[in-house]
Design an enzyme around this catalytic site. Structure first.
Site, mmCIF file in Angstrom:
data_model
loop_
_atom_site.group_PDB
_atom_site.id
_atom_site.type_symbol
_atom_site.label_atom_id
_atom_site.label_comp_id
_atom_site.label_asym_id
_atom_site.label_seq_id
_atom_site.Cartn_x
_atom_site.Cartn_y
_atom_site.Cartn_z
ATOM 1 N N CYS A 73 -5.338 -2.770 3.016
ATOM 2 C CA CYS A 73 -4.986 -2.571 4.423
ATOM 3 C C CYS A 73 -6.196 -2.635 5.366
ATOM 4 O O CYS A 73 -6.695 -3.717 5.662
ATOM 5 C CB CYS A 73 -4.227 -1.254 4.572
ATOM 6 N N LYS A 103 -9.911 2.235 -1.954
ATOM 7 C CA LYS A 103 -9.964 1.888 -0.533
ATOM 8 C C LYS A 103 -11.281 2.399 0.026
ATOM 9 O O LYS A 103 -11.637 3.568 -0.155
ATOM 10 C CB LYS A 103 -8.778 2.496 0.216
ATOM 11 N N GLU A 155 0.837 -1.211 0.000
ATOM 12 C CA GLU A 155 0.000 0.000 0.000
ATOM 13 C C GLU A 155 0.867 1.253 0.000
ATOM 14 O O GLU A 155 1.927 1.293 0.637
ATOM 15 C CB GLU A 155 -0.905 -0.011 1.239
#
Length: 513
Positions: free
Chosen positions: A379, A345, A269
């Site tokens: 993440c 995300k 990331e």
């Protein structure tokens, strides 16, 4: 001589053809009036059918109006429990379990508008299915048929007695009688097949039509393995002086992965924040906006690398400013055929919001690749179990998680959740993190990671459910193989069957998109 009568004005040809997207509204209406009281298709189901197996979705059209339809998928029936339910065999209606190499055509729906019954519409649709089975050289057609008149006799006879009476023509059942007349042979009776089919007492007759023209092409009916090789990059964040320095490091790792014959190479990331080490901008929010200016170079670089080295690249993630002037954390999939996909995300950490003002995405994507369906969850997203469940229901076999954490506690949140998602969903998960430090870059000064590839925990998988893991806090790569065939078999016949044993009567996860 009198003029010839124009016969065309009297013609009303019935057309049997492949379903199209524009037919969906009419099909949903037919289902509503054909099966009152039963849960109908959702639009998403039919979209999935047409994207996965369009030739198996057939409609009958009269005077430009759709009056009937049937849906099906291909499977290897021997891989399923004989006592399966409709949800088992259709992957909850989405047919993401469709096997393009399957030996059997499984029919999951036939319906005819009530205003057009007794016009042989159903028979035409069944014949179209048989023609499809012959053209694809399939072994048989299997169906789980309703017995809608059973409720009339349920107080006086068992399902077996009812089916026997129908087969002897002592009782008429509109579905079972029709199927027998069309050459289908009874295999067994399945309980709890369709939970909303009250008229049938939730029972279904499992029936089969054998294709006498079937020609076996091989003595081996099943894949012994379907290996996918993954190269995970644990990337060292260090000061650089130009984009060319960054590109050189990236190409090195892609080259390593290609030499190892990898199908995927995975970067961490926001590892592109390494570029901020030469931007000399002290304000984090301004540094991020400058970073977004490298987006075209980043995309061009990884697209070229994917094609040149013949490997699918999960390009970590990168901060991107879009037309709405908002900045998003986006992970890109660079396929080795030169095509590109992206996943935003969805859950933004307090840190990202405070220091950089990052905006959240709101769509969960599942991507087709030459190694099956995959998802990318960046993440923090892997820490929300609903996301992995939705991706799995959409067909994902592997979830890639690029991550960036500054301490062991943050890393362990990502790792433990990735391992949990692998067990809960019977999938493989992959985490790739950053290590090292960027002393002069605000909010990206320290990193902690130990990257890994994780599997469900069962006999056929790696011990401890760990395919492989890197050493903590060292720049290195991890190369490991995952087997999608073992995954498929374990979903069907493992020690535990998380996907099959979910209690949909008690709870469910609804994806609102």
């Amino acid at each position: 001589m009198s003029e010839q009568l124009d016969m065309s004005q009297f013609e009303k040809p019935m057309i049997i053809r492949e379903m199209q997207m524009e037919d969906i509204d009419e099909i949903l209406e037919i289902q509503r009036v054909s099966f009152p009281g039963m849960i109908p298709w959702e639009r998403a189901h039919l979209h999935s059918h047409l994207s996965i197996f369009p030739e198996g979705q057939i409609v009958a059209e009269l005077d430009g109006k759709v009056i009937g339809s049937c849906s099906s998928l291909r499977i290897n029936f021997d891989e399923y429990d004989d006592r399966h339910t409709w949800n088992d065999i259709t992957d909850n209606g989405f047919i993401t379990n469709h096997d393009p190499d399957g030996y059997n055509l499984y029919g999951i729906e036939v319906m005819v508008h009530p205003n057009y019954r007794r016009m042989k519409v159903g028979q035409r649709l069944y014949e179209a299915r048989k023609d499809l089975a012959r053209s694809l050289n399939l072994k048989s057609i299997i169906i789980g048929g309703r017995i809608p008149n059973y409720h009339i006799h349920a107080s006086e006879m068992s399902p077996r007695e009812y089916v026997d009476a129908v087969s002897r023509h002592k009782i008429y059942d509109p579905v079972l009688t029709f199927q027998m007349m069309n050459g289908f042979i009874l295999m067994r009776i399945n309980p709890n097949y369709l939970t909303d089919d009250v008229a049938s007492g939730k029972y279904a007759t499992l029936m089969e039509w054998n294709n006498v023209d079937y020609k076996p092409l091989s003595k081996r009916h099943f894949k012994t393995s379907y290996p996918v090789r993954i190269c995970v990059v644990q990337y060292m964040m260090r000061k650089i002086s130009s984009f060319e320095d960054f590109a050189q490091q990236c190409e090195y790792f892609v080259d390593v992965s290609s030499d190892a014959g990898s199908d995927f190479v995975v970067f961490p990331e926001i590892f592109t924040t390494q570029l901020m080490s030469f931007l000399h901008e002290k304000s984090p929010s301004q540094a991020i906006r400058k970073l977004t200016e490298f987006t075209p170079q980043y995309i061009e670089m990884f697209t070229n690398l994917a094609v040149r080295y013949n490997v699918n690249i999960i390009g970590g993630s990168h901060f991107v400013k879009e037309d709405d002037e908002e900045i998003y954390n986006i992970a890109y999939l660079f396929r080795r055929d030169g095509t590109i996909e992206k996943q935003y995300k969805i859950h933004i950490t307090p840190n990202e919001r405070k220091w950089w003002g990052i905006s959240s995405g709101d769509v969960i994507e599942v991507f087709d690749t030459d190694c099956g369906k995959i998802a990318i969850q960046i993440c923090y997203d892997i820490e929300f179990p609903e996301m992995a469940r939705i991706a799995t229901d959409m067909g994902a076999n592997i979830i890639f998680t690029p991550f960036c954490t500054e301490d062991r506690q943050g890393y362990l949140r990502v790792r433990y959740c990735a391992q949990a998602r692998a067990v809960e969903n019977q999938i493989y998960t992959v985490i790739s993190g950053t290590v090292g430090n960027l002393p002069e870059t605000e909010n990206m000064d320290i990193q902690y990671a130990q990257s890994g590839i994780f599997a469900p925990s069962d006999f056929e998988f790696a011990r401890d459910g760990i395919v492989g893991e890197t050493n903590p806090n060292l720049e290195m790569v991890l190369i490991g193989d995952v087997d999608l065939e073992i995954l498929r078999r374990q979903r069907q016949d493992g020690t535990v069957k998380h996907l099959k044993d979910r209690r949909h009567d008690v709870y469910r996860v609804d994806y609102l998109k």
